[in-house]
Scaffold this motif. Structure first.
Motif, PDB file in Angstrom:
ATOM      1  N   SER A 121       0.910  -1.107  -0.157  1.00  0.00           N
ATOM      2  CA  SER A 121      -0.014  -0.044   0.208  1.00  0.00           C
ATOM      3  C   SER A 121       0.877   1.224   0.027  1.00  0.00           C
ATOM      4  CB  SER A 121      -0.954   0.030   1.119  1.00  0.00           C
ATOM      5  OG  SER A 121      -1.636   1.206   1.317  1.00  0.00           O
ATOM      6  N   ASP A 158      -0.427   3.884   1.438  1.00  0.00           N
ATOM      7  CA  ASP A 158      -1.019   4.592   2.408  1.00  0.00           C
ATOM      8  C   ASP A 158       0.509   4.860   3.485  1.00  0.00           C
ATOM      9  OD1 ASP A 158      -3.419   4.891   1.732  1.00  0.00           O
ATOM     10  OD2 ASP A 158      -4.111   3.160   2.827  1.00  0.00           O
ATOM     11  N   THR A 175      -2.948   9.464   5.543  1.00  0.00           N
ATOM     12  CA  THR A 175      -4.119   8.722   6.032  1.00  0.00           C
ATOM     13  C   THR A 175      -4.887   9.909   6.984  1.00  0.00           C
ATOM     14  OG1 THR A 175      -3.272   7.414   7.579  1.00  0.00           O
ATOM     15  CG2 THR A 175      -3.834   6.425   5.412  1.00  0.00           C
ATOM     16  N   TYR A 179      -6.294  12.612   5.074  1.00  0.00           N
ATOM     17  CA  TYR A 179      -7.640  12.103   4.342  1.00  0.00           C
ATOM     18  C   TYR A 179      -8.726  12.152   5.153  1.00  0.00           C
ATOM     19  CZ  TYR A 179      -4.650   9.569   0.794  1.00  0.00           C
ATOM     20  OH  TYR A 179      -3.948   9.170   0.113  1.00  0.00           O
ATOM     21  N   ASN A 234     -11.951  14.247   4.092  1.00  0.00           N
ATOM     22  CA  ASN A 234     -13.326  13.491   3.840  1.00  0.00           C
ATOM     23  C   ASN A 234     -14.634  14.067   4.700  1.00  0.00           C
ATOM     24  OD1 ASN A 234     -12.551  11.378   2.384  1.00  0.00           O
ATOM     25  ND2 ASN A 234     -11.760  10.021   4.151  1.00  0.00           N
ATOM     26  N   VAL A 237      -6.541   7.843  -5.913  1.00  0.00           N
ATOM     27  CA  VAL A 237      -7.440   7.550  -4.851  1.00  0.00           C
ATOM     28  C   VAL A 237      -8.660   8.494  -4.889  1.00  0.00           C
ATOM     29  CG1 VAL A 237      -5.481   6.496  -3.582  1.00  0.00           C
ATOM     30  CG2 VAL A 237      -5.880   9.337  -3.556  1.00  0.00           C
ATOM     31  N   LYS A 242      -9.516   5.831  -1.083  1.00  0.00           N
ATOM     32  CA  LYS A 242      -9.703   4.501  -1.435  1.00  0.00           C
ATOM     33  C   LYS A 242      -9.162   4.654  -3.014  1.00  0.00           C
ATOM     34  CE  LYS A 242     -11.769   3.376   2.190  1.00  0.00           C
ATOM     35  NZ  LYS A 242     -11.124   2.668   3.366  1.00  0.00           N
TER      36      LYS A 242
END
Length: 844
Positions: free
Chosen positions: A605, A607, A612, A615, A619, A716, A720
């Motif tokens: 990954s 990530d 994260t 994000y 989000n 992404v 995701k």
């Protein structure tokens, strides 16, 4: 050493005690000499590697030969032969006003031979002898001070940090005397005596006498050179277990042979990225850097093995030498050198261009340009010389024309210049007497032609001019040099001007801002503030502020202030320290956040914690650009090692202001190497796309290109991965075009990664991440309940800390700090309510 030196016992010839400064001792000495009596060296001593037998420890016993005006000579019997007669002596201070040139004859030292002949040697002030105390810059012309300079210990308890950087230490007792070597032109004739005859108006004290039989002058050193030491195959040892000592000189450095340079090094795909540090292991080949007299002996020993003695002068003169048993040897690494002017030009424009340069010899040894360190100091707050250490590889930041002393013959060079010029590795042949060397570096990519500008948002400690040179050498357009506070230490504050630094040019701007810091709440970078700086720079005590410094403000207030002063608010090294992030994100007081860690694609990954965490805020509807900065605090980090690419409005000229506009608009990506491009239905990063409620299908195009192999490219959506392209072997270009079904409002970004690492002081993988393109479907707002609960927990944590452990300035200020967190909590609940989640709770 015993076969080269014979110390002469002067006990029978000492005619005065060594307690100076008192009348009636055979001479009148300056009263200041009385202050150093107790420090006068006694007994067996070595100076410049020459042994002397000095007087007894009891200063009231006879322990020196005093040659006083009006007194008779002293004759010391000698025998055998010698090439030099070495004398440890000093004279009294001259009268005030005596001229600095000296030259007055104080004594005559007469070499007498068995055949009745003799040689008279005049002893003159500031030539063959000097007073026990002299002013700076008044060294003797033919005699050496008793304290031979040696390698400085890297121990701040012994020397201050600044002095250790010189690499030189002058050990001593505080009593100055001088060692003079009388040349014996009849070295094959037996000596009979040395007569010491006073003839001047200043007394001389003779402390010791030694005969030397060997090659060369015992005080005159050959130039410092590097020798390759080869031990017997049976005596392999790690370098930490190998010792090397030079009796008539000093070993300045001992290190393992870095390794032969070969085609694999020339063609390696990781050129320009540094190298991993070689693990210490047993070996038999080492490099010894030393300077000493021609008659010096180098004694080397590996572990508990046998000591090997090797003649330094023979190796210097003939290029090589062996130990008596032939099992160990040394070889002069560079027998001939030449000073060269190096010209580095841009292959496309033909113009000189600064670069990051690394030269090495055939054994892998680093050859620094003049003015740069052979051993780069990569400690915190000790970066000052335009040097760089990437793991096991040293570099120098150099202008387009510079000087370097290179060995004649085989030399290798590496040049690097940021992320858009192809790193160059090349084998060179340097000719005897060569004076010019022309090199070219080729641009592989031209992001500037598409409006992209590069910046490092986070640099510390170096001067603005050094930052400008390093920025030019790394292909940067903007270097944000940040003043700050570290306890009682304040850095770069005097460089703050409230405008671009005076060293800035049209293509490379240096702006000194501030990094404002709090140990718990976090950090905030104040870039490009006009007028007054945003003070205080730190609050709340260690490790950022000083002991007892109170909590007077929040990061959110700092960010508001810098924006009011036309600057840019950047959250550095996001997200740590983790606390106040929800406040300035939710209250829309932040322009960009530094994302500088990139994952290894082999981990499965791309990530990373910094991504994260970012994000989470995206989000929940926060729009904050991705920027890159290094947090450079040492020579172990290159400026722009992680950098921001920002795309300017094509109608605007480059300036800090237009760069700031691009960051605020989100037209950015952060990178440690790959160059990214992302479009969604023709829209670029930072754009907003309007769609009907319920979403729809969009075409996404992403590409990554790089000077080094990359292995994965991803798109992404809301954190995701929805599309990817990869290369198991690695490639310099990846791209993808996909139709993606969107269910509603979202953000879309691209990211890339490589298995290769760049060897910063904090090694990281090559990688990059764009800022998002934002999609708004109908009137739907982005909101993630789980991420909102996480933010609410942080807000509650900040309020708890303020009420329990915070160092309060006063109650009014305390309420102000709490109000910031309470405003953020209210904003978060309002967003939750609009998104249909009225019952939001913190974690747990």
């Amino acid at each position: 050493m015993s076969d080269r030196f014979r110390t002469i016992n002067l006990t029978r010839y000492f005619n005065a005690p060594a307690r100076f400064g008192t009348r009636g001792r055979g001479a009148v000495w300056h009263r200041s000499l009385a202050d150093v009596n107790e420090r006068l060296p006694r007994g067996r001593q070595e100076y410049w590697g020459i042994p002397f037998a000095l007087g007894p420890k009891d200063l009231d016993k006879r322990g020196v030969i005093v040659l006083a005006p009006g007194k008779g000579p002293v004759t010391v019997p000698l025998s055998g032969t010698a090439t030099y007669v070495c004398v440890a002596h000093f004279c009294n201070l001259p009268d005030p006003g005596a001229d600095a040139a000296g030259g007055e004859r104080l004594a005559e030292y007469v070499l007498e031979y068995d055949d009745g002949s003799e040689r008279v040697v005049p002893i003159r002030r500031r030539f063959e002898v000097n007073p026990f105390s002299v002013a700076w810059g008044h060294q003797a012309f033919a005699a050496a001070p008793s304290t031979m300079p040696t390698v400085a210990p890297q121990d701040l308890n012994v020397m201050g940090w600044g002095q250790t950087q010189t690499g030189v230490r002058f050990p001593g007792t505080g009593v100055g005397f001088w060692v003079y070597a009388i040349e014996n032109p009849k070295a094959d004739k037996p000596l009979h005596a040395l007569t010491l005859r006073p003839v001047g108006n200043l007394p001389i004290a003779v402390l010791g006498l030694t005969l030397y039989s060997g090659p060369g002058h015992p005080l005159r050193h050959v130039p410092r050179r590097v020798y390759k030491l080869v031990l017997p195959a049976s005596e392999k040892a790690p370098v930490s277990e190998v010792s090397a000592e030079l009796d008539l000189g000093v070993v300045t450095r001992l290190y393992a042979v870095p390794g032969q340079v070969d085609e694999a090094w020339l063609k390696s795909v990781d050129r320009g990225l540094g190298s991993t540090r070689a693990a210490e292991k047993p070996r038999r080949e080492f490099l010894v850097e030393a300077t000493g007299a021609e008659g010096a002996t180098l004694t080397v020993k590996a572990g508990s093995g046998k000591a090997h003695e090797l003649p330094l002068g023979e190796a210097f003169r003939k290029g090589k030498a062996r130990s008596a048993d032939g099992r160990a040897r040394i070889e002069l690494v560079h027998q001939r050198k030449t000073w060269v002017y190096v010209n580095v030009t841009d292959a496309g424009t033909g113009q000189p261009t600064p670069t990051r340069a690394h030269f090495r010899g055939a054994n892998g040894e680093y050859l620094p340009p003049y003015g740069h360190h052979e051993v780069v100091n990569e400690n915190w707050f000790e970066d000052y010389g335009g040097d760089l250490q990437l793991g096991g590889t040293s570099y120098a930041y150099v202008p387009g024309r510079f000087q370097i002393e290179l060995p004649v013959g085989e030399v290798y060079v590496e040049l690097a210049k940021g992320f858009e010029y192809e790193p160059l590795r090349k084998k060179l042949t340097i000719r005897p007497g060569q004076r010019e060397l022309n090199l070219r570096i080729r641009r592989a990519f031209d992001q500037r032609s598409e409006g992209w500008l590069t910046a490092d948002t986070h640099v510390h400690f170096i001067s603005p001019q050094t930052a400008w040179l390093e920025g030019q050498a790394e292909g940067l357009n903007l270097i944000n040099l940040l003043a700050s506070q570290w306890g009682r230490l304040f850095t770069n504050v005097a460089d703050i001007t409230g405008e671009a630094s005076g060293c800035s040019t049209e293509d490379t701007i240096v702006w000194v801002g501030t990094e404002n810091r709090h140990h718990l709440l976090g950090h905030m970078s104040m870039l490009g503030a006009h007028g007054d700086p945003v003070f205080p720079m730190c609050a709340g005590g260690p490790s950022e502020a000083y002991l007892g410094d109170p909590d007077v403000t929040t990061l959110t207030d700092w960010a508001r202030t810098v924006r009011e002063r036309e600057g840019v608010a950047i959250r550095p090294h996001f997200p740590a320290p983790v606390c106040e992030e929800p406040c300035y994100f939710l209250l829309d007081e932040l322009d960009g956040t530094e994302l500088r860690r990139f994952a290894n694609p082999e981990s499965g990954s791309l990530d990373e914690f910094c991504f994260t965490e970012w994000y989470r805020y995206l989000n929940c509807g926060c729009r904050v650009a991705a920027v890159g900065g290094t947090d450079k605090m040492s020579a172990g980090m290159p400026v722009g090692g992680v950098r921001t690419y920002a795309q300017l409005d094509p109608t605007r000229q480059f300036s800090f202001e237009t760069w700031g506009e691009a960051v605020r608009a989100g037209r950015t990506y952060t990178t440690s190497g790959p160059l990214l491009s992302l479009t969604v239905e023709g829209h670029a990063v930072g754009d907003e796309i309007r769609m009907p409620a319920g979403g729809g299908t969009v075409e996404v195009y992403a590409s990554a290109q790089c000077l080094w192999p990359i292995h994965r490219l991803e798109v992404v959506v809301n954190g995701k991965v929805v599309a990817a392209s990869s290369s198991a072997k690695g490639t310099k270009r990846l791209s993808l075009k996909r139709k993606i079904k969107l269910e509603g409002s979202c953000w879309i970004a691209a990211r890339a990664g490589s298995k290769l690492q760049v060897q910063h002081c904090w090694p990281i993988h090559l990688g990059a991440h764009t800022s998002p393109i934002y999609v708004v479907a109908g009137d739907q707002e982005l909101f993630s309940p789980s991420d909102a609960s996480y933010m609410l927990t942080l807000i509650d944590g900040g309020l708890t800390w303020l009420d329990t452990l915070s160092v309060r300035y006063d109650e009014r200020r305390h309420r102000r700090l709490k109000a910031i967190f309470e405003q953020a909590r209210a904003e978060l609940h309002e967003r939750a309510h609009r998104a249909g989640h009225p019952h939001l709770h913190p974690h747990g």
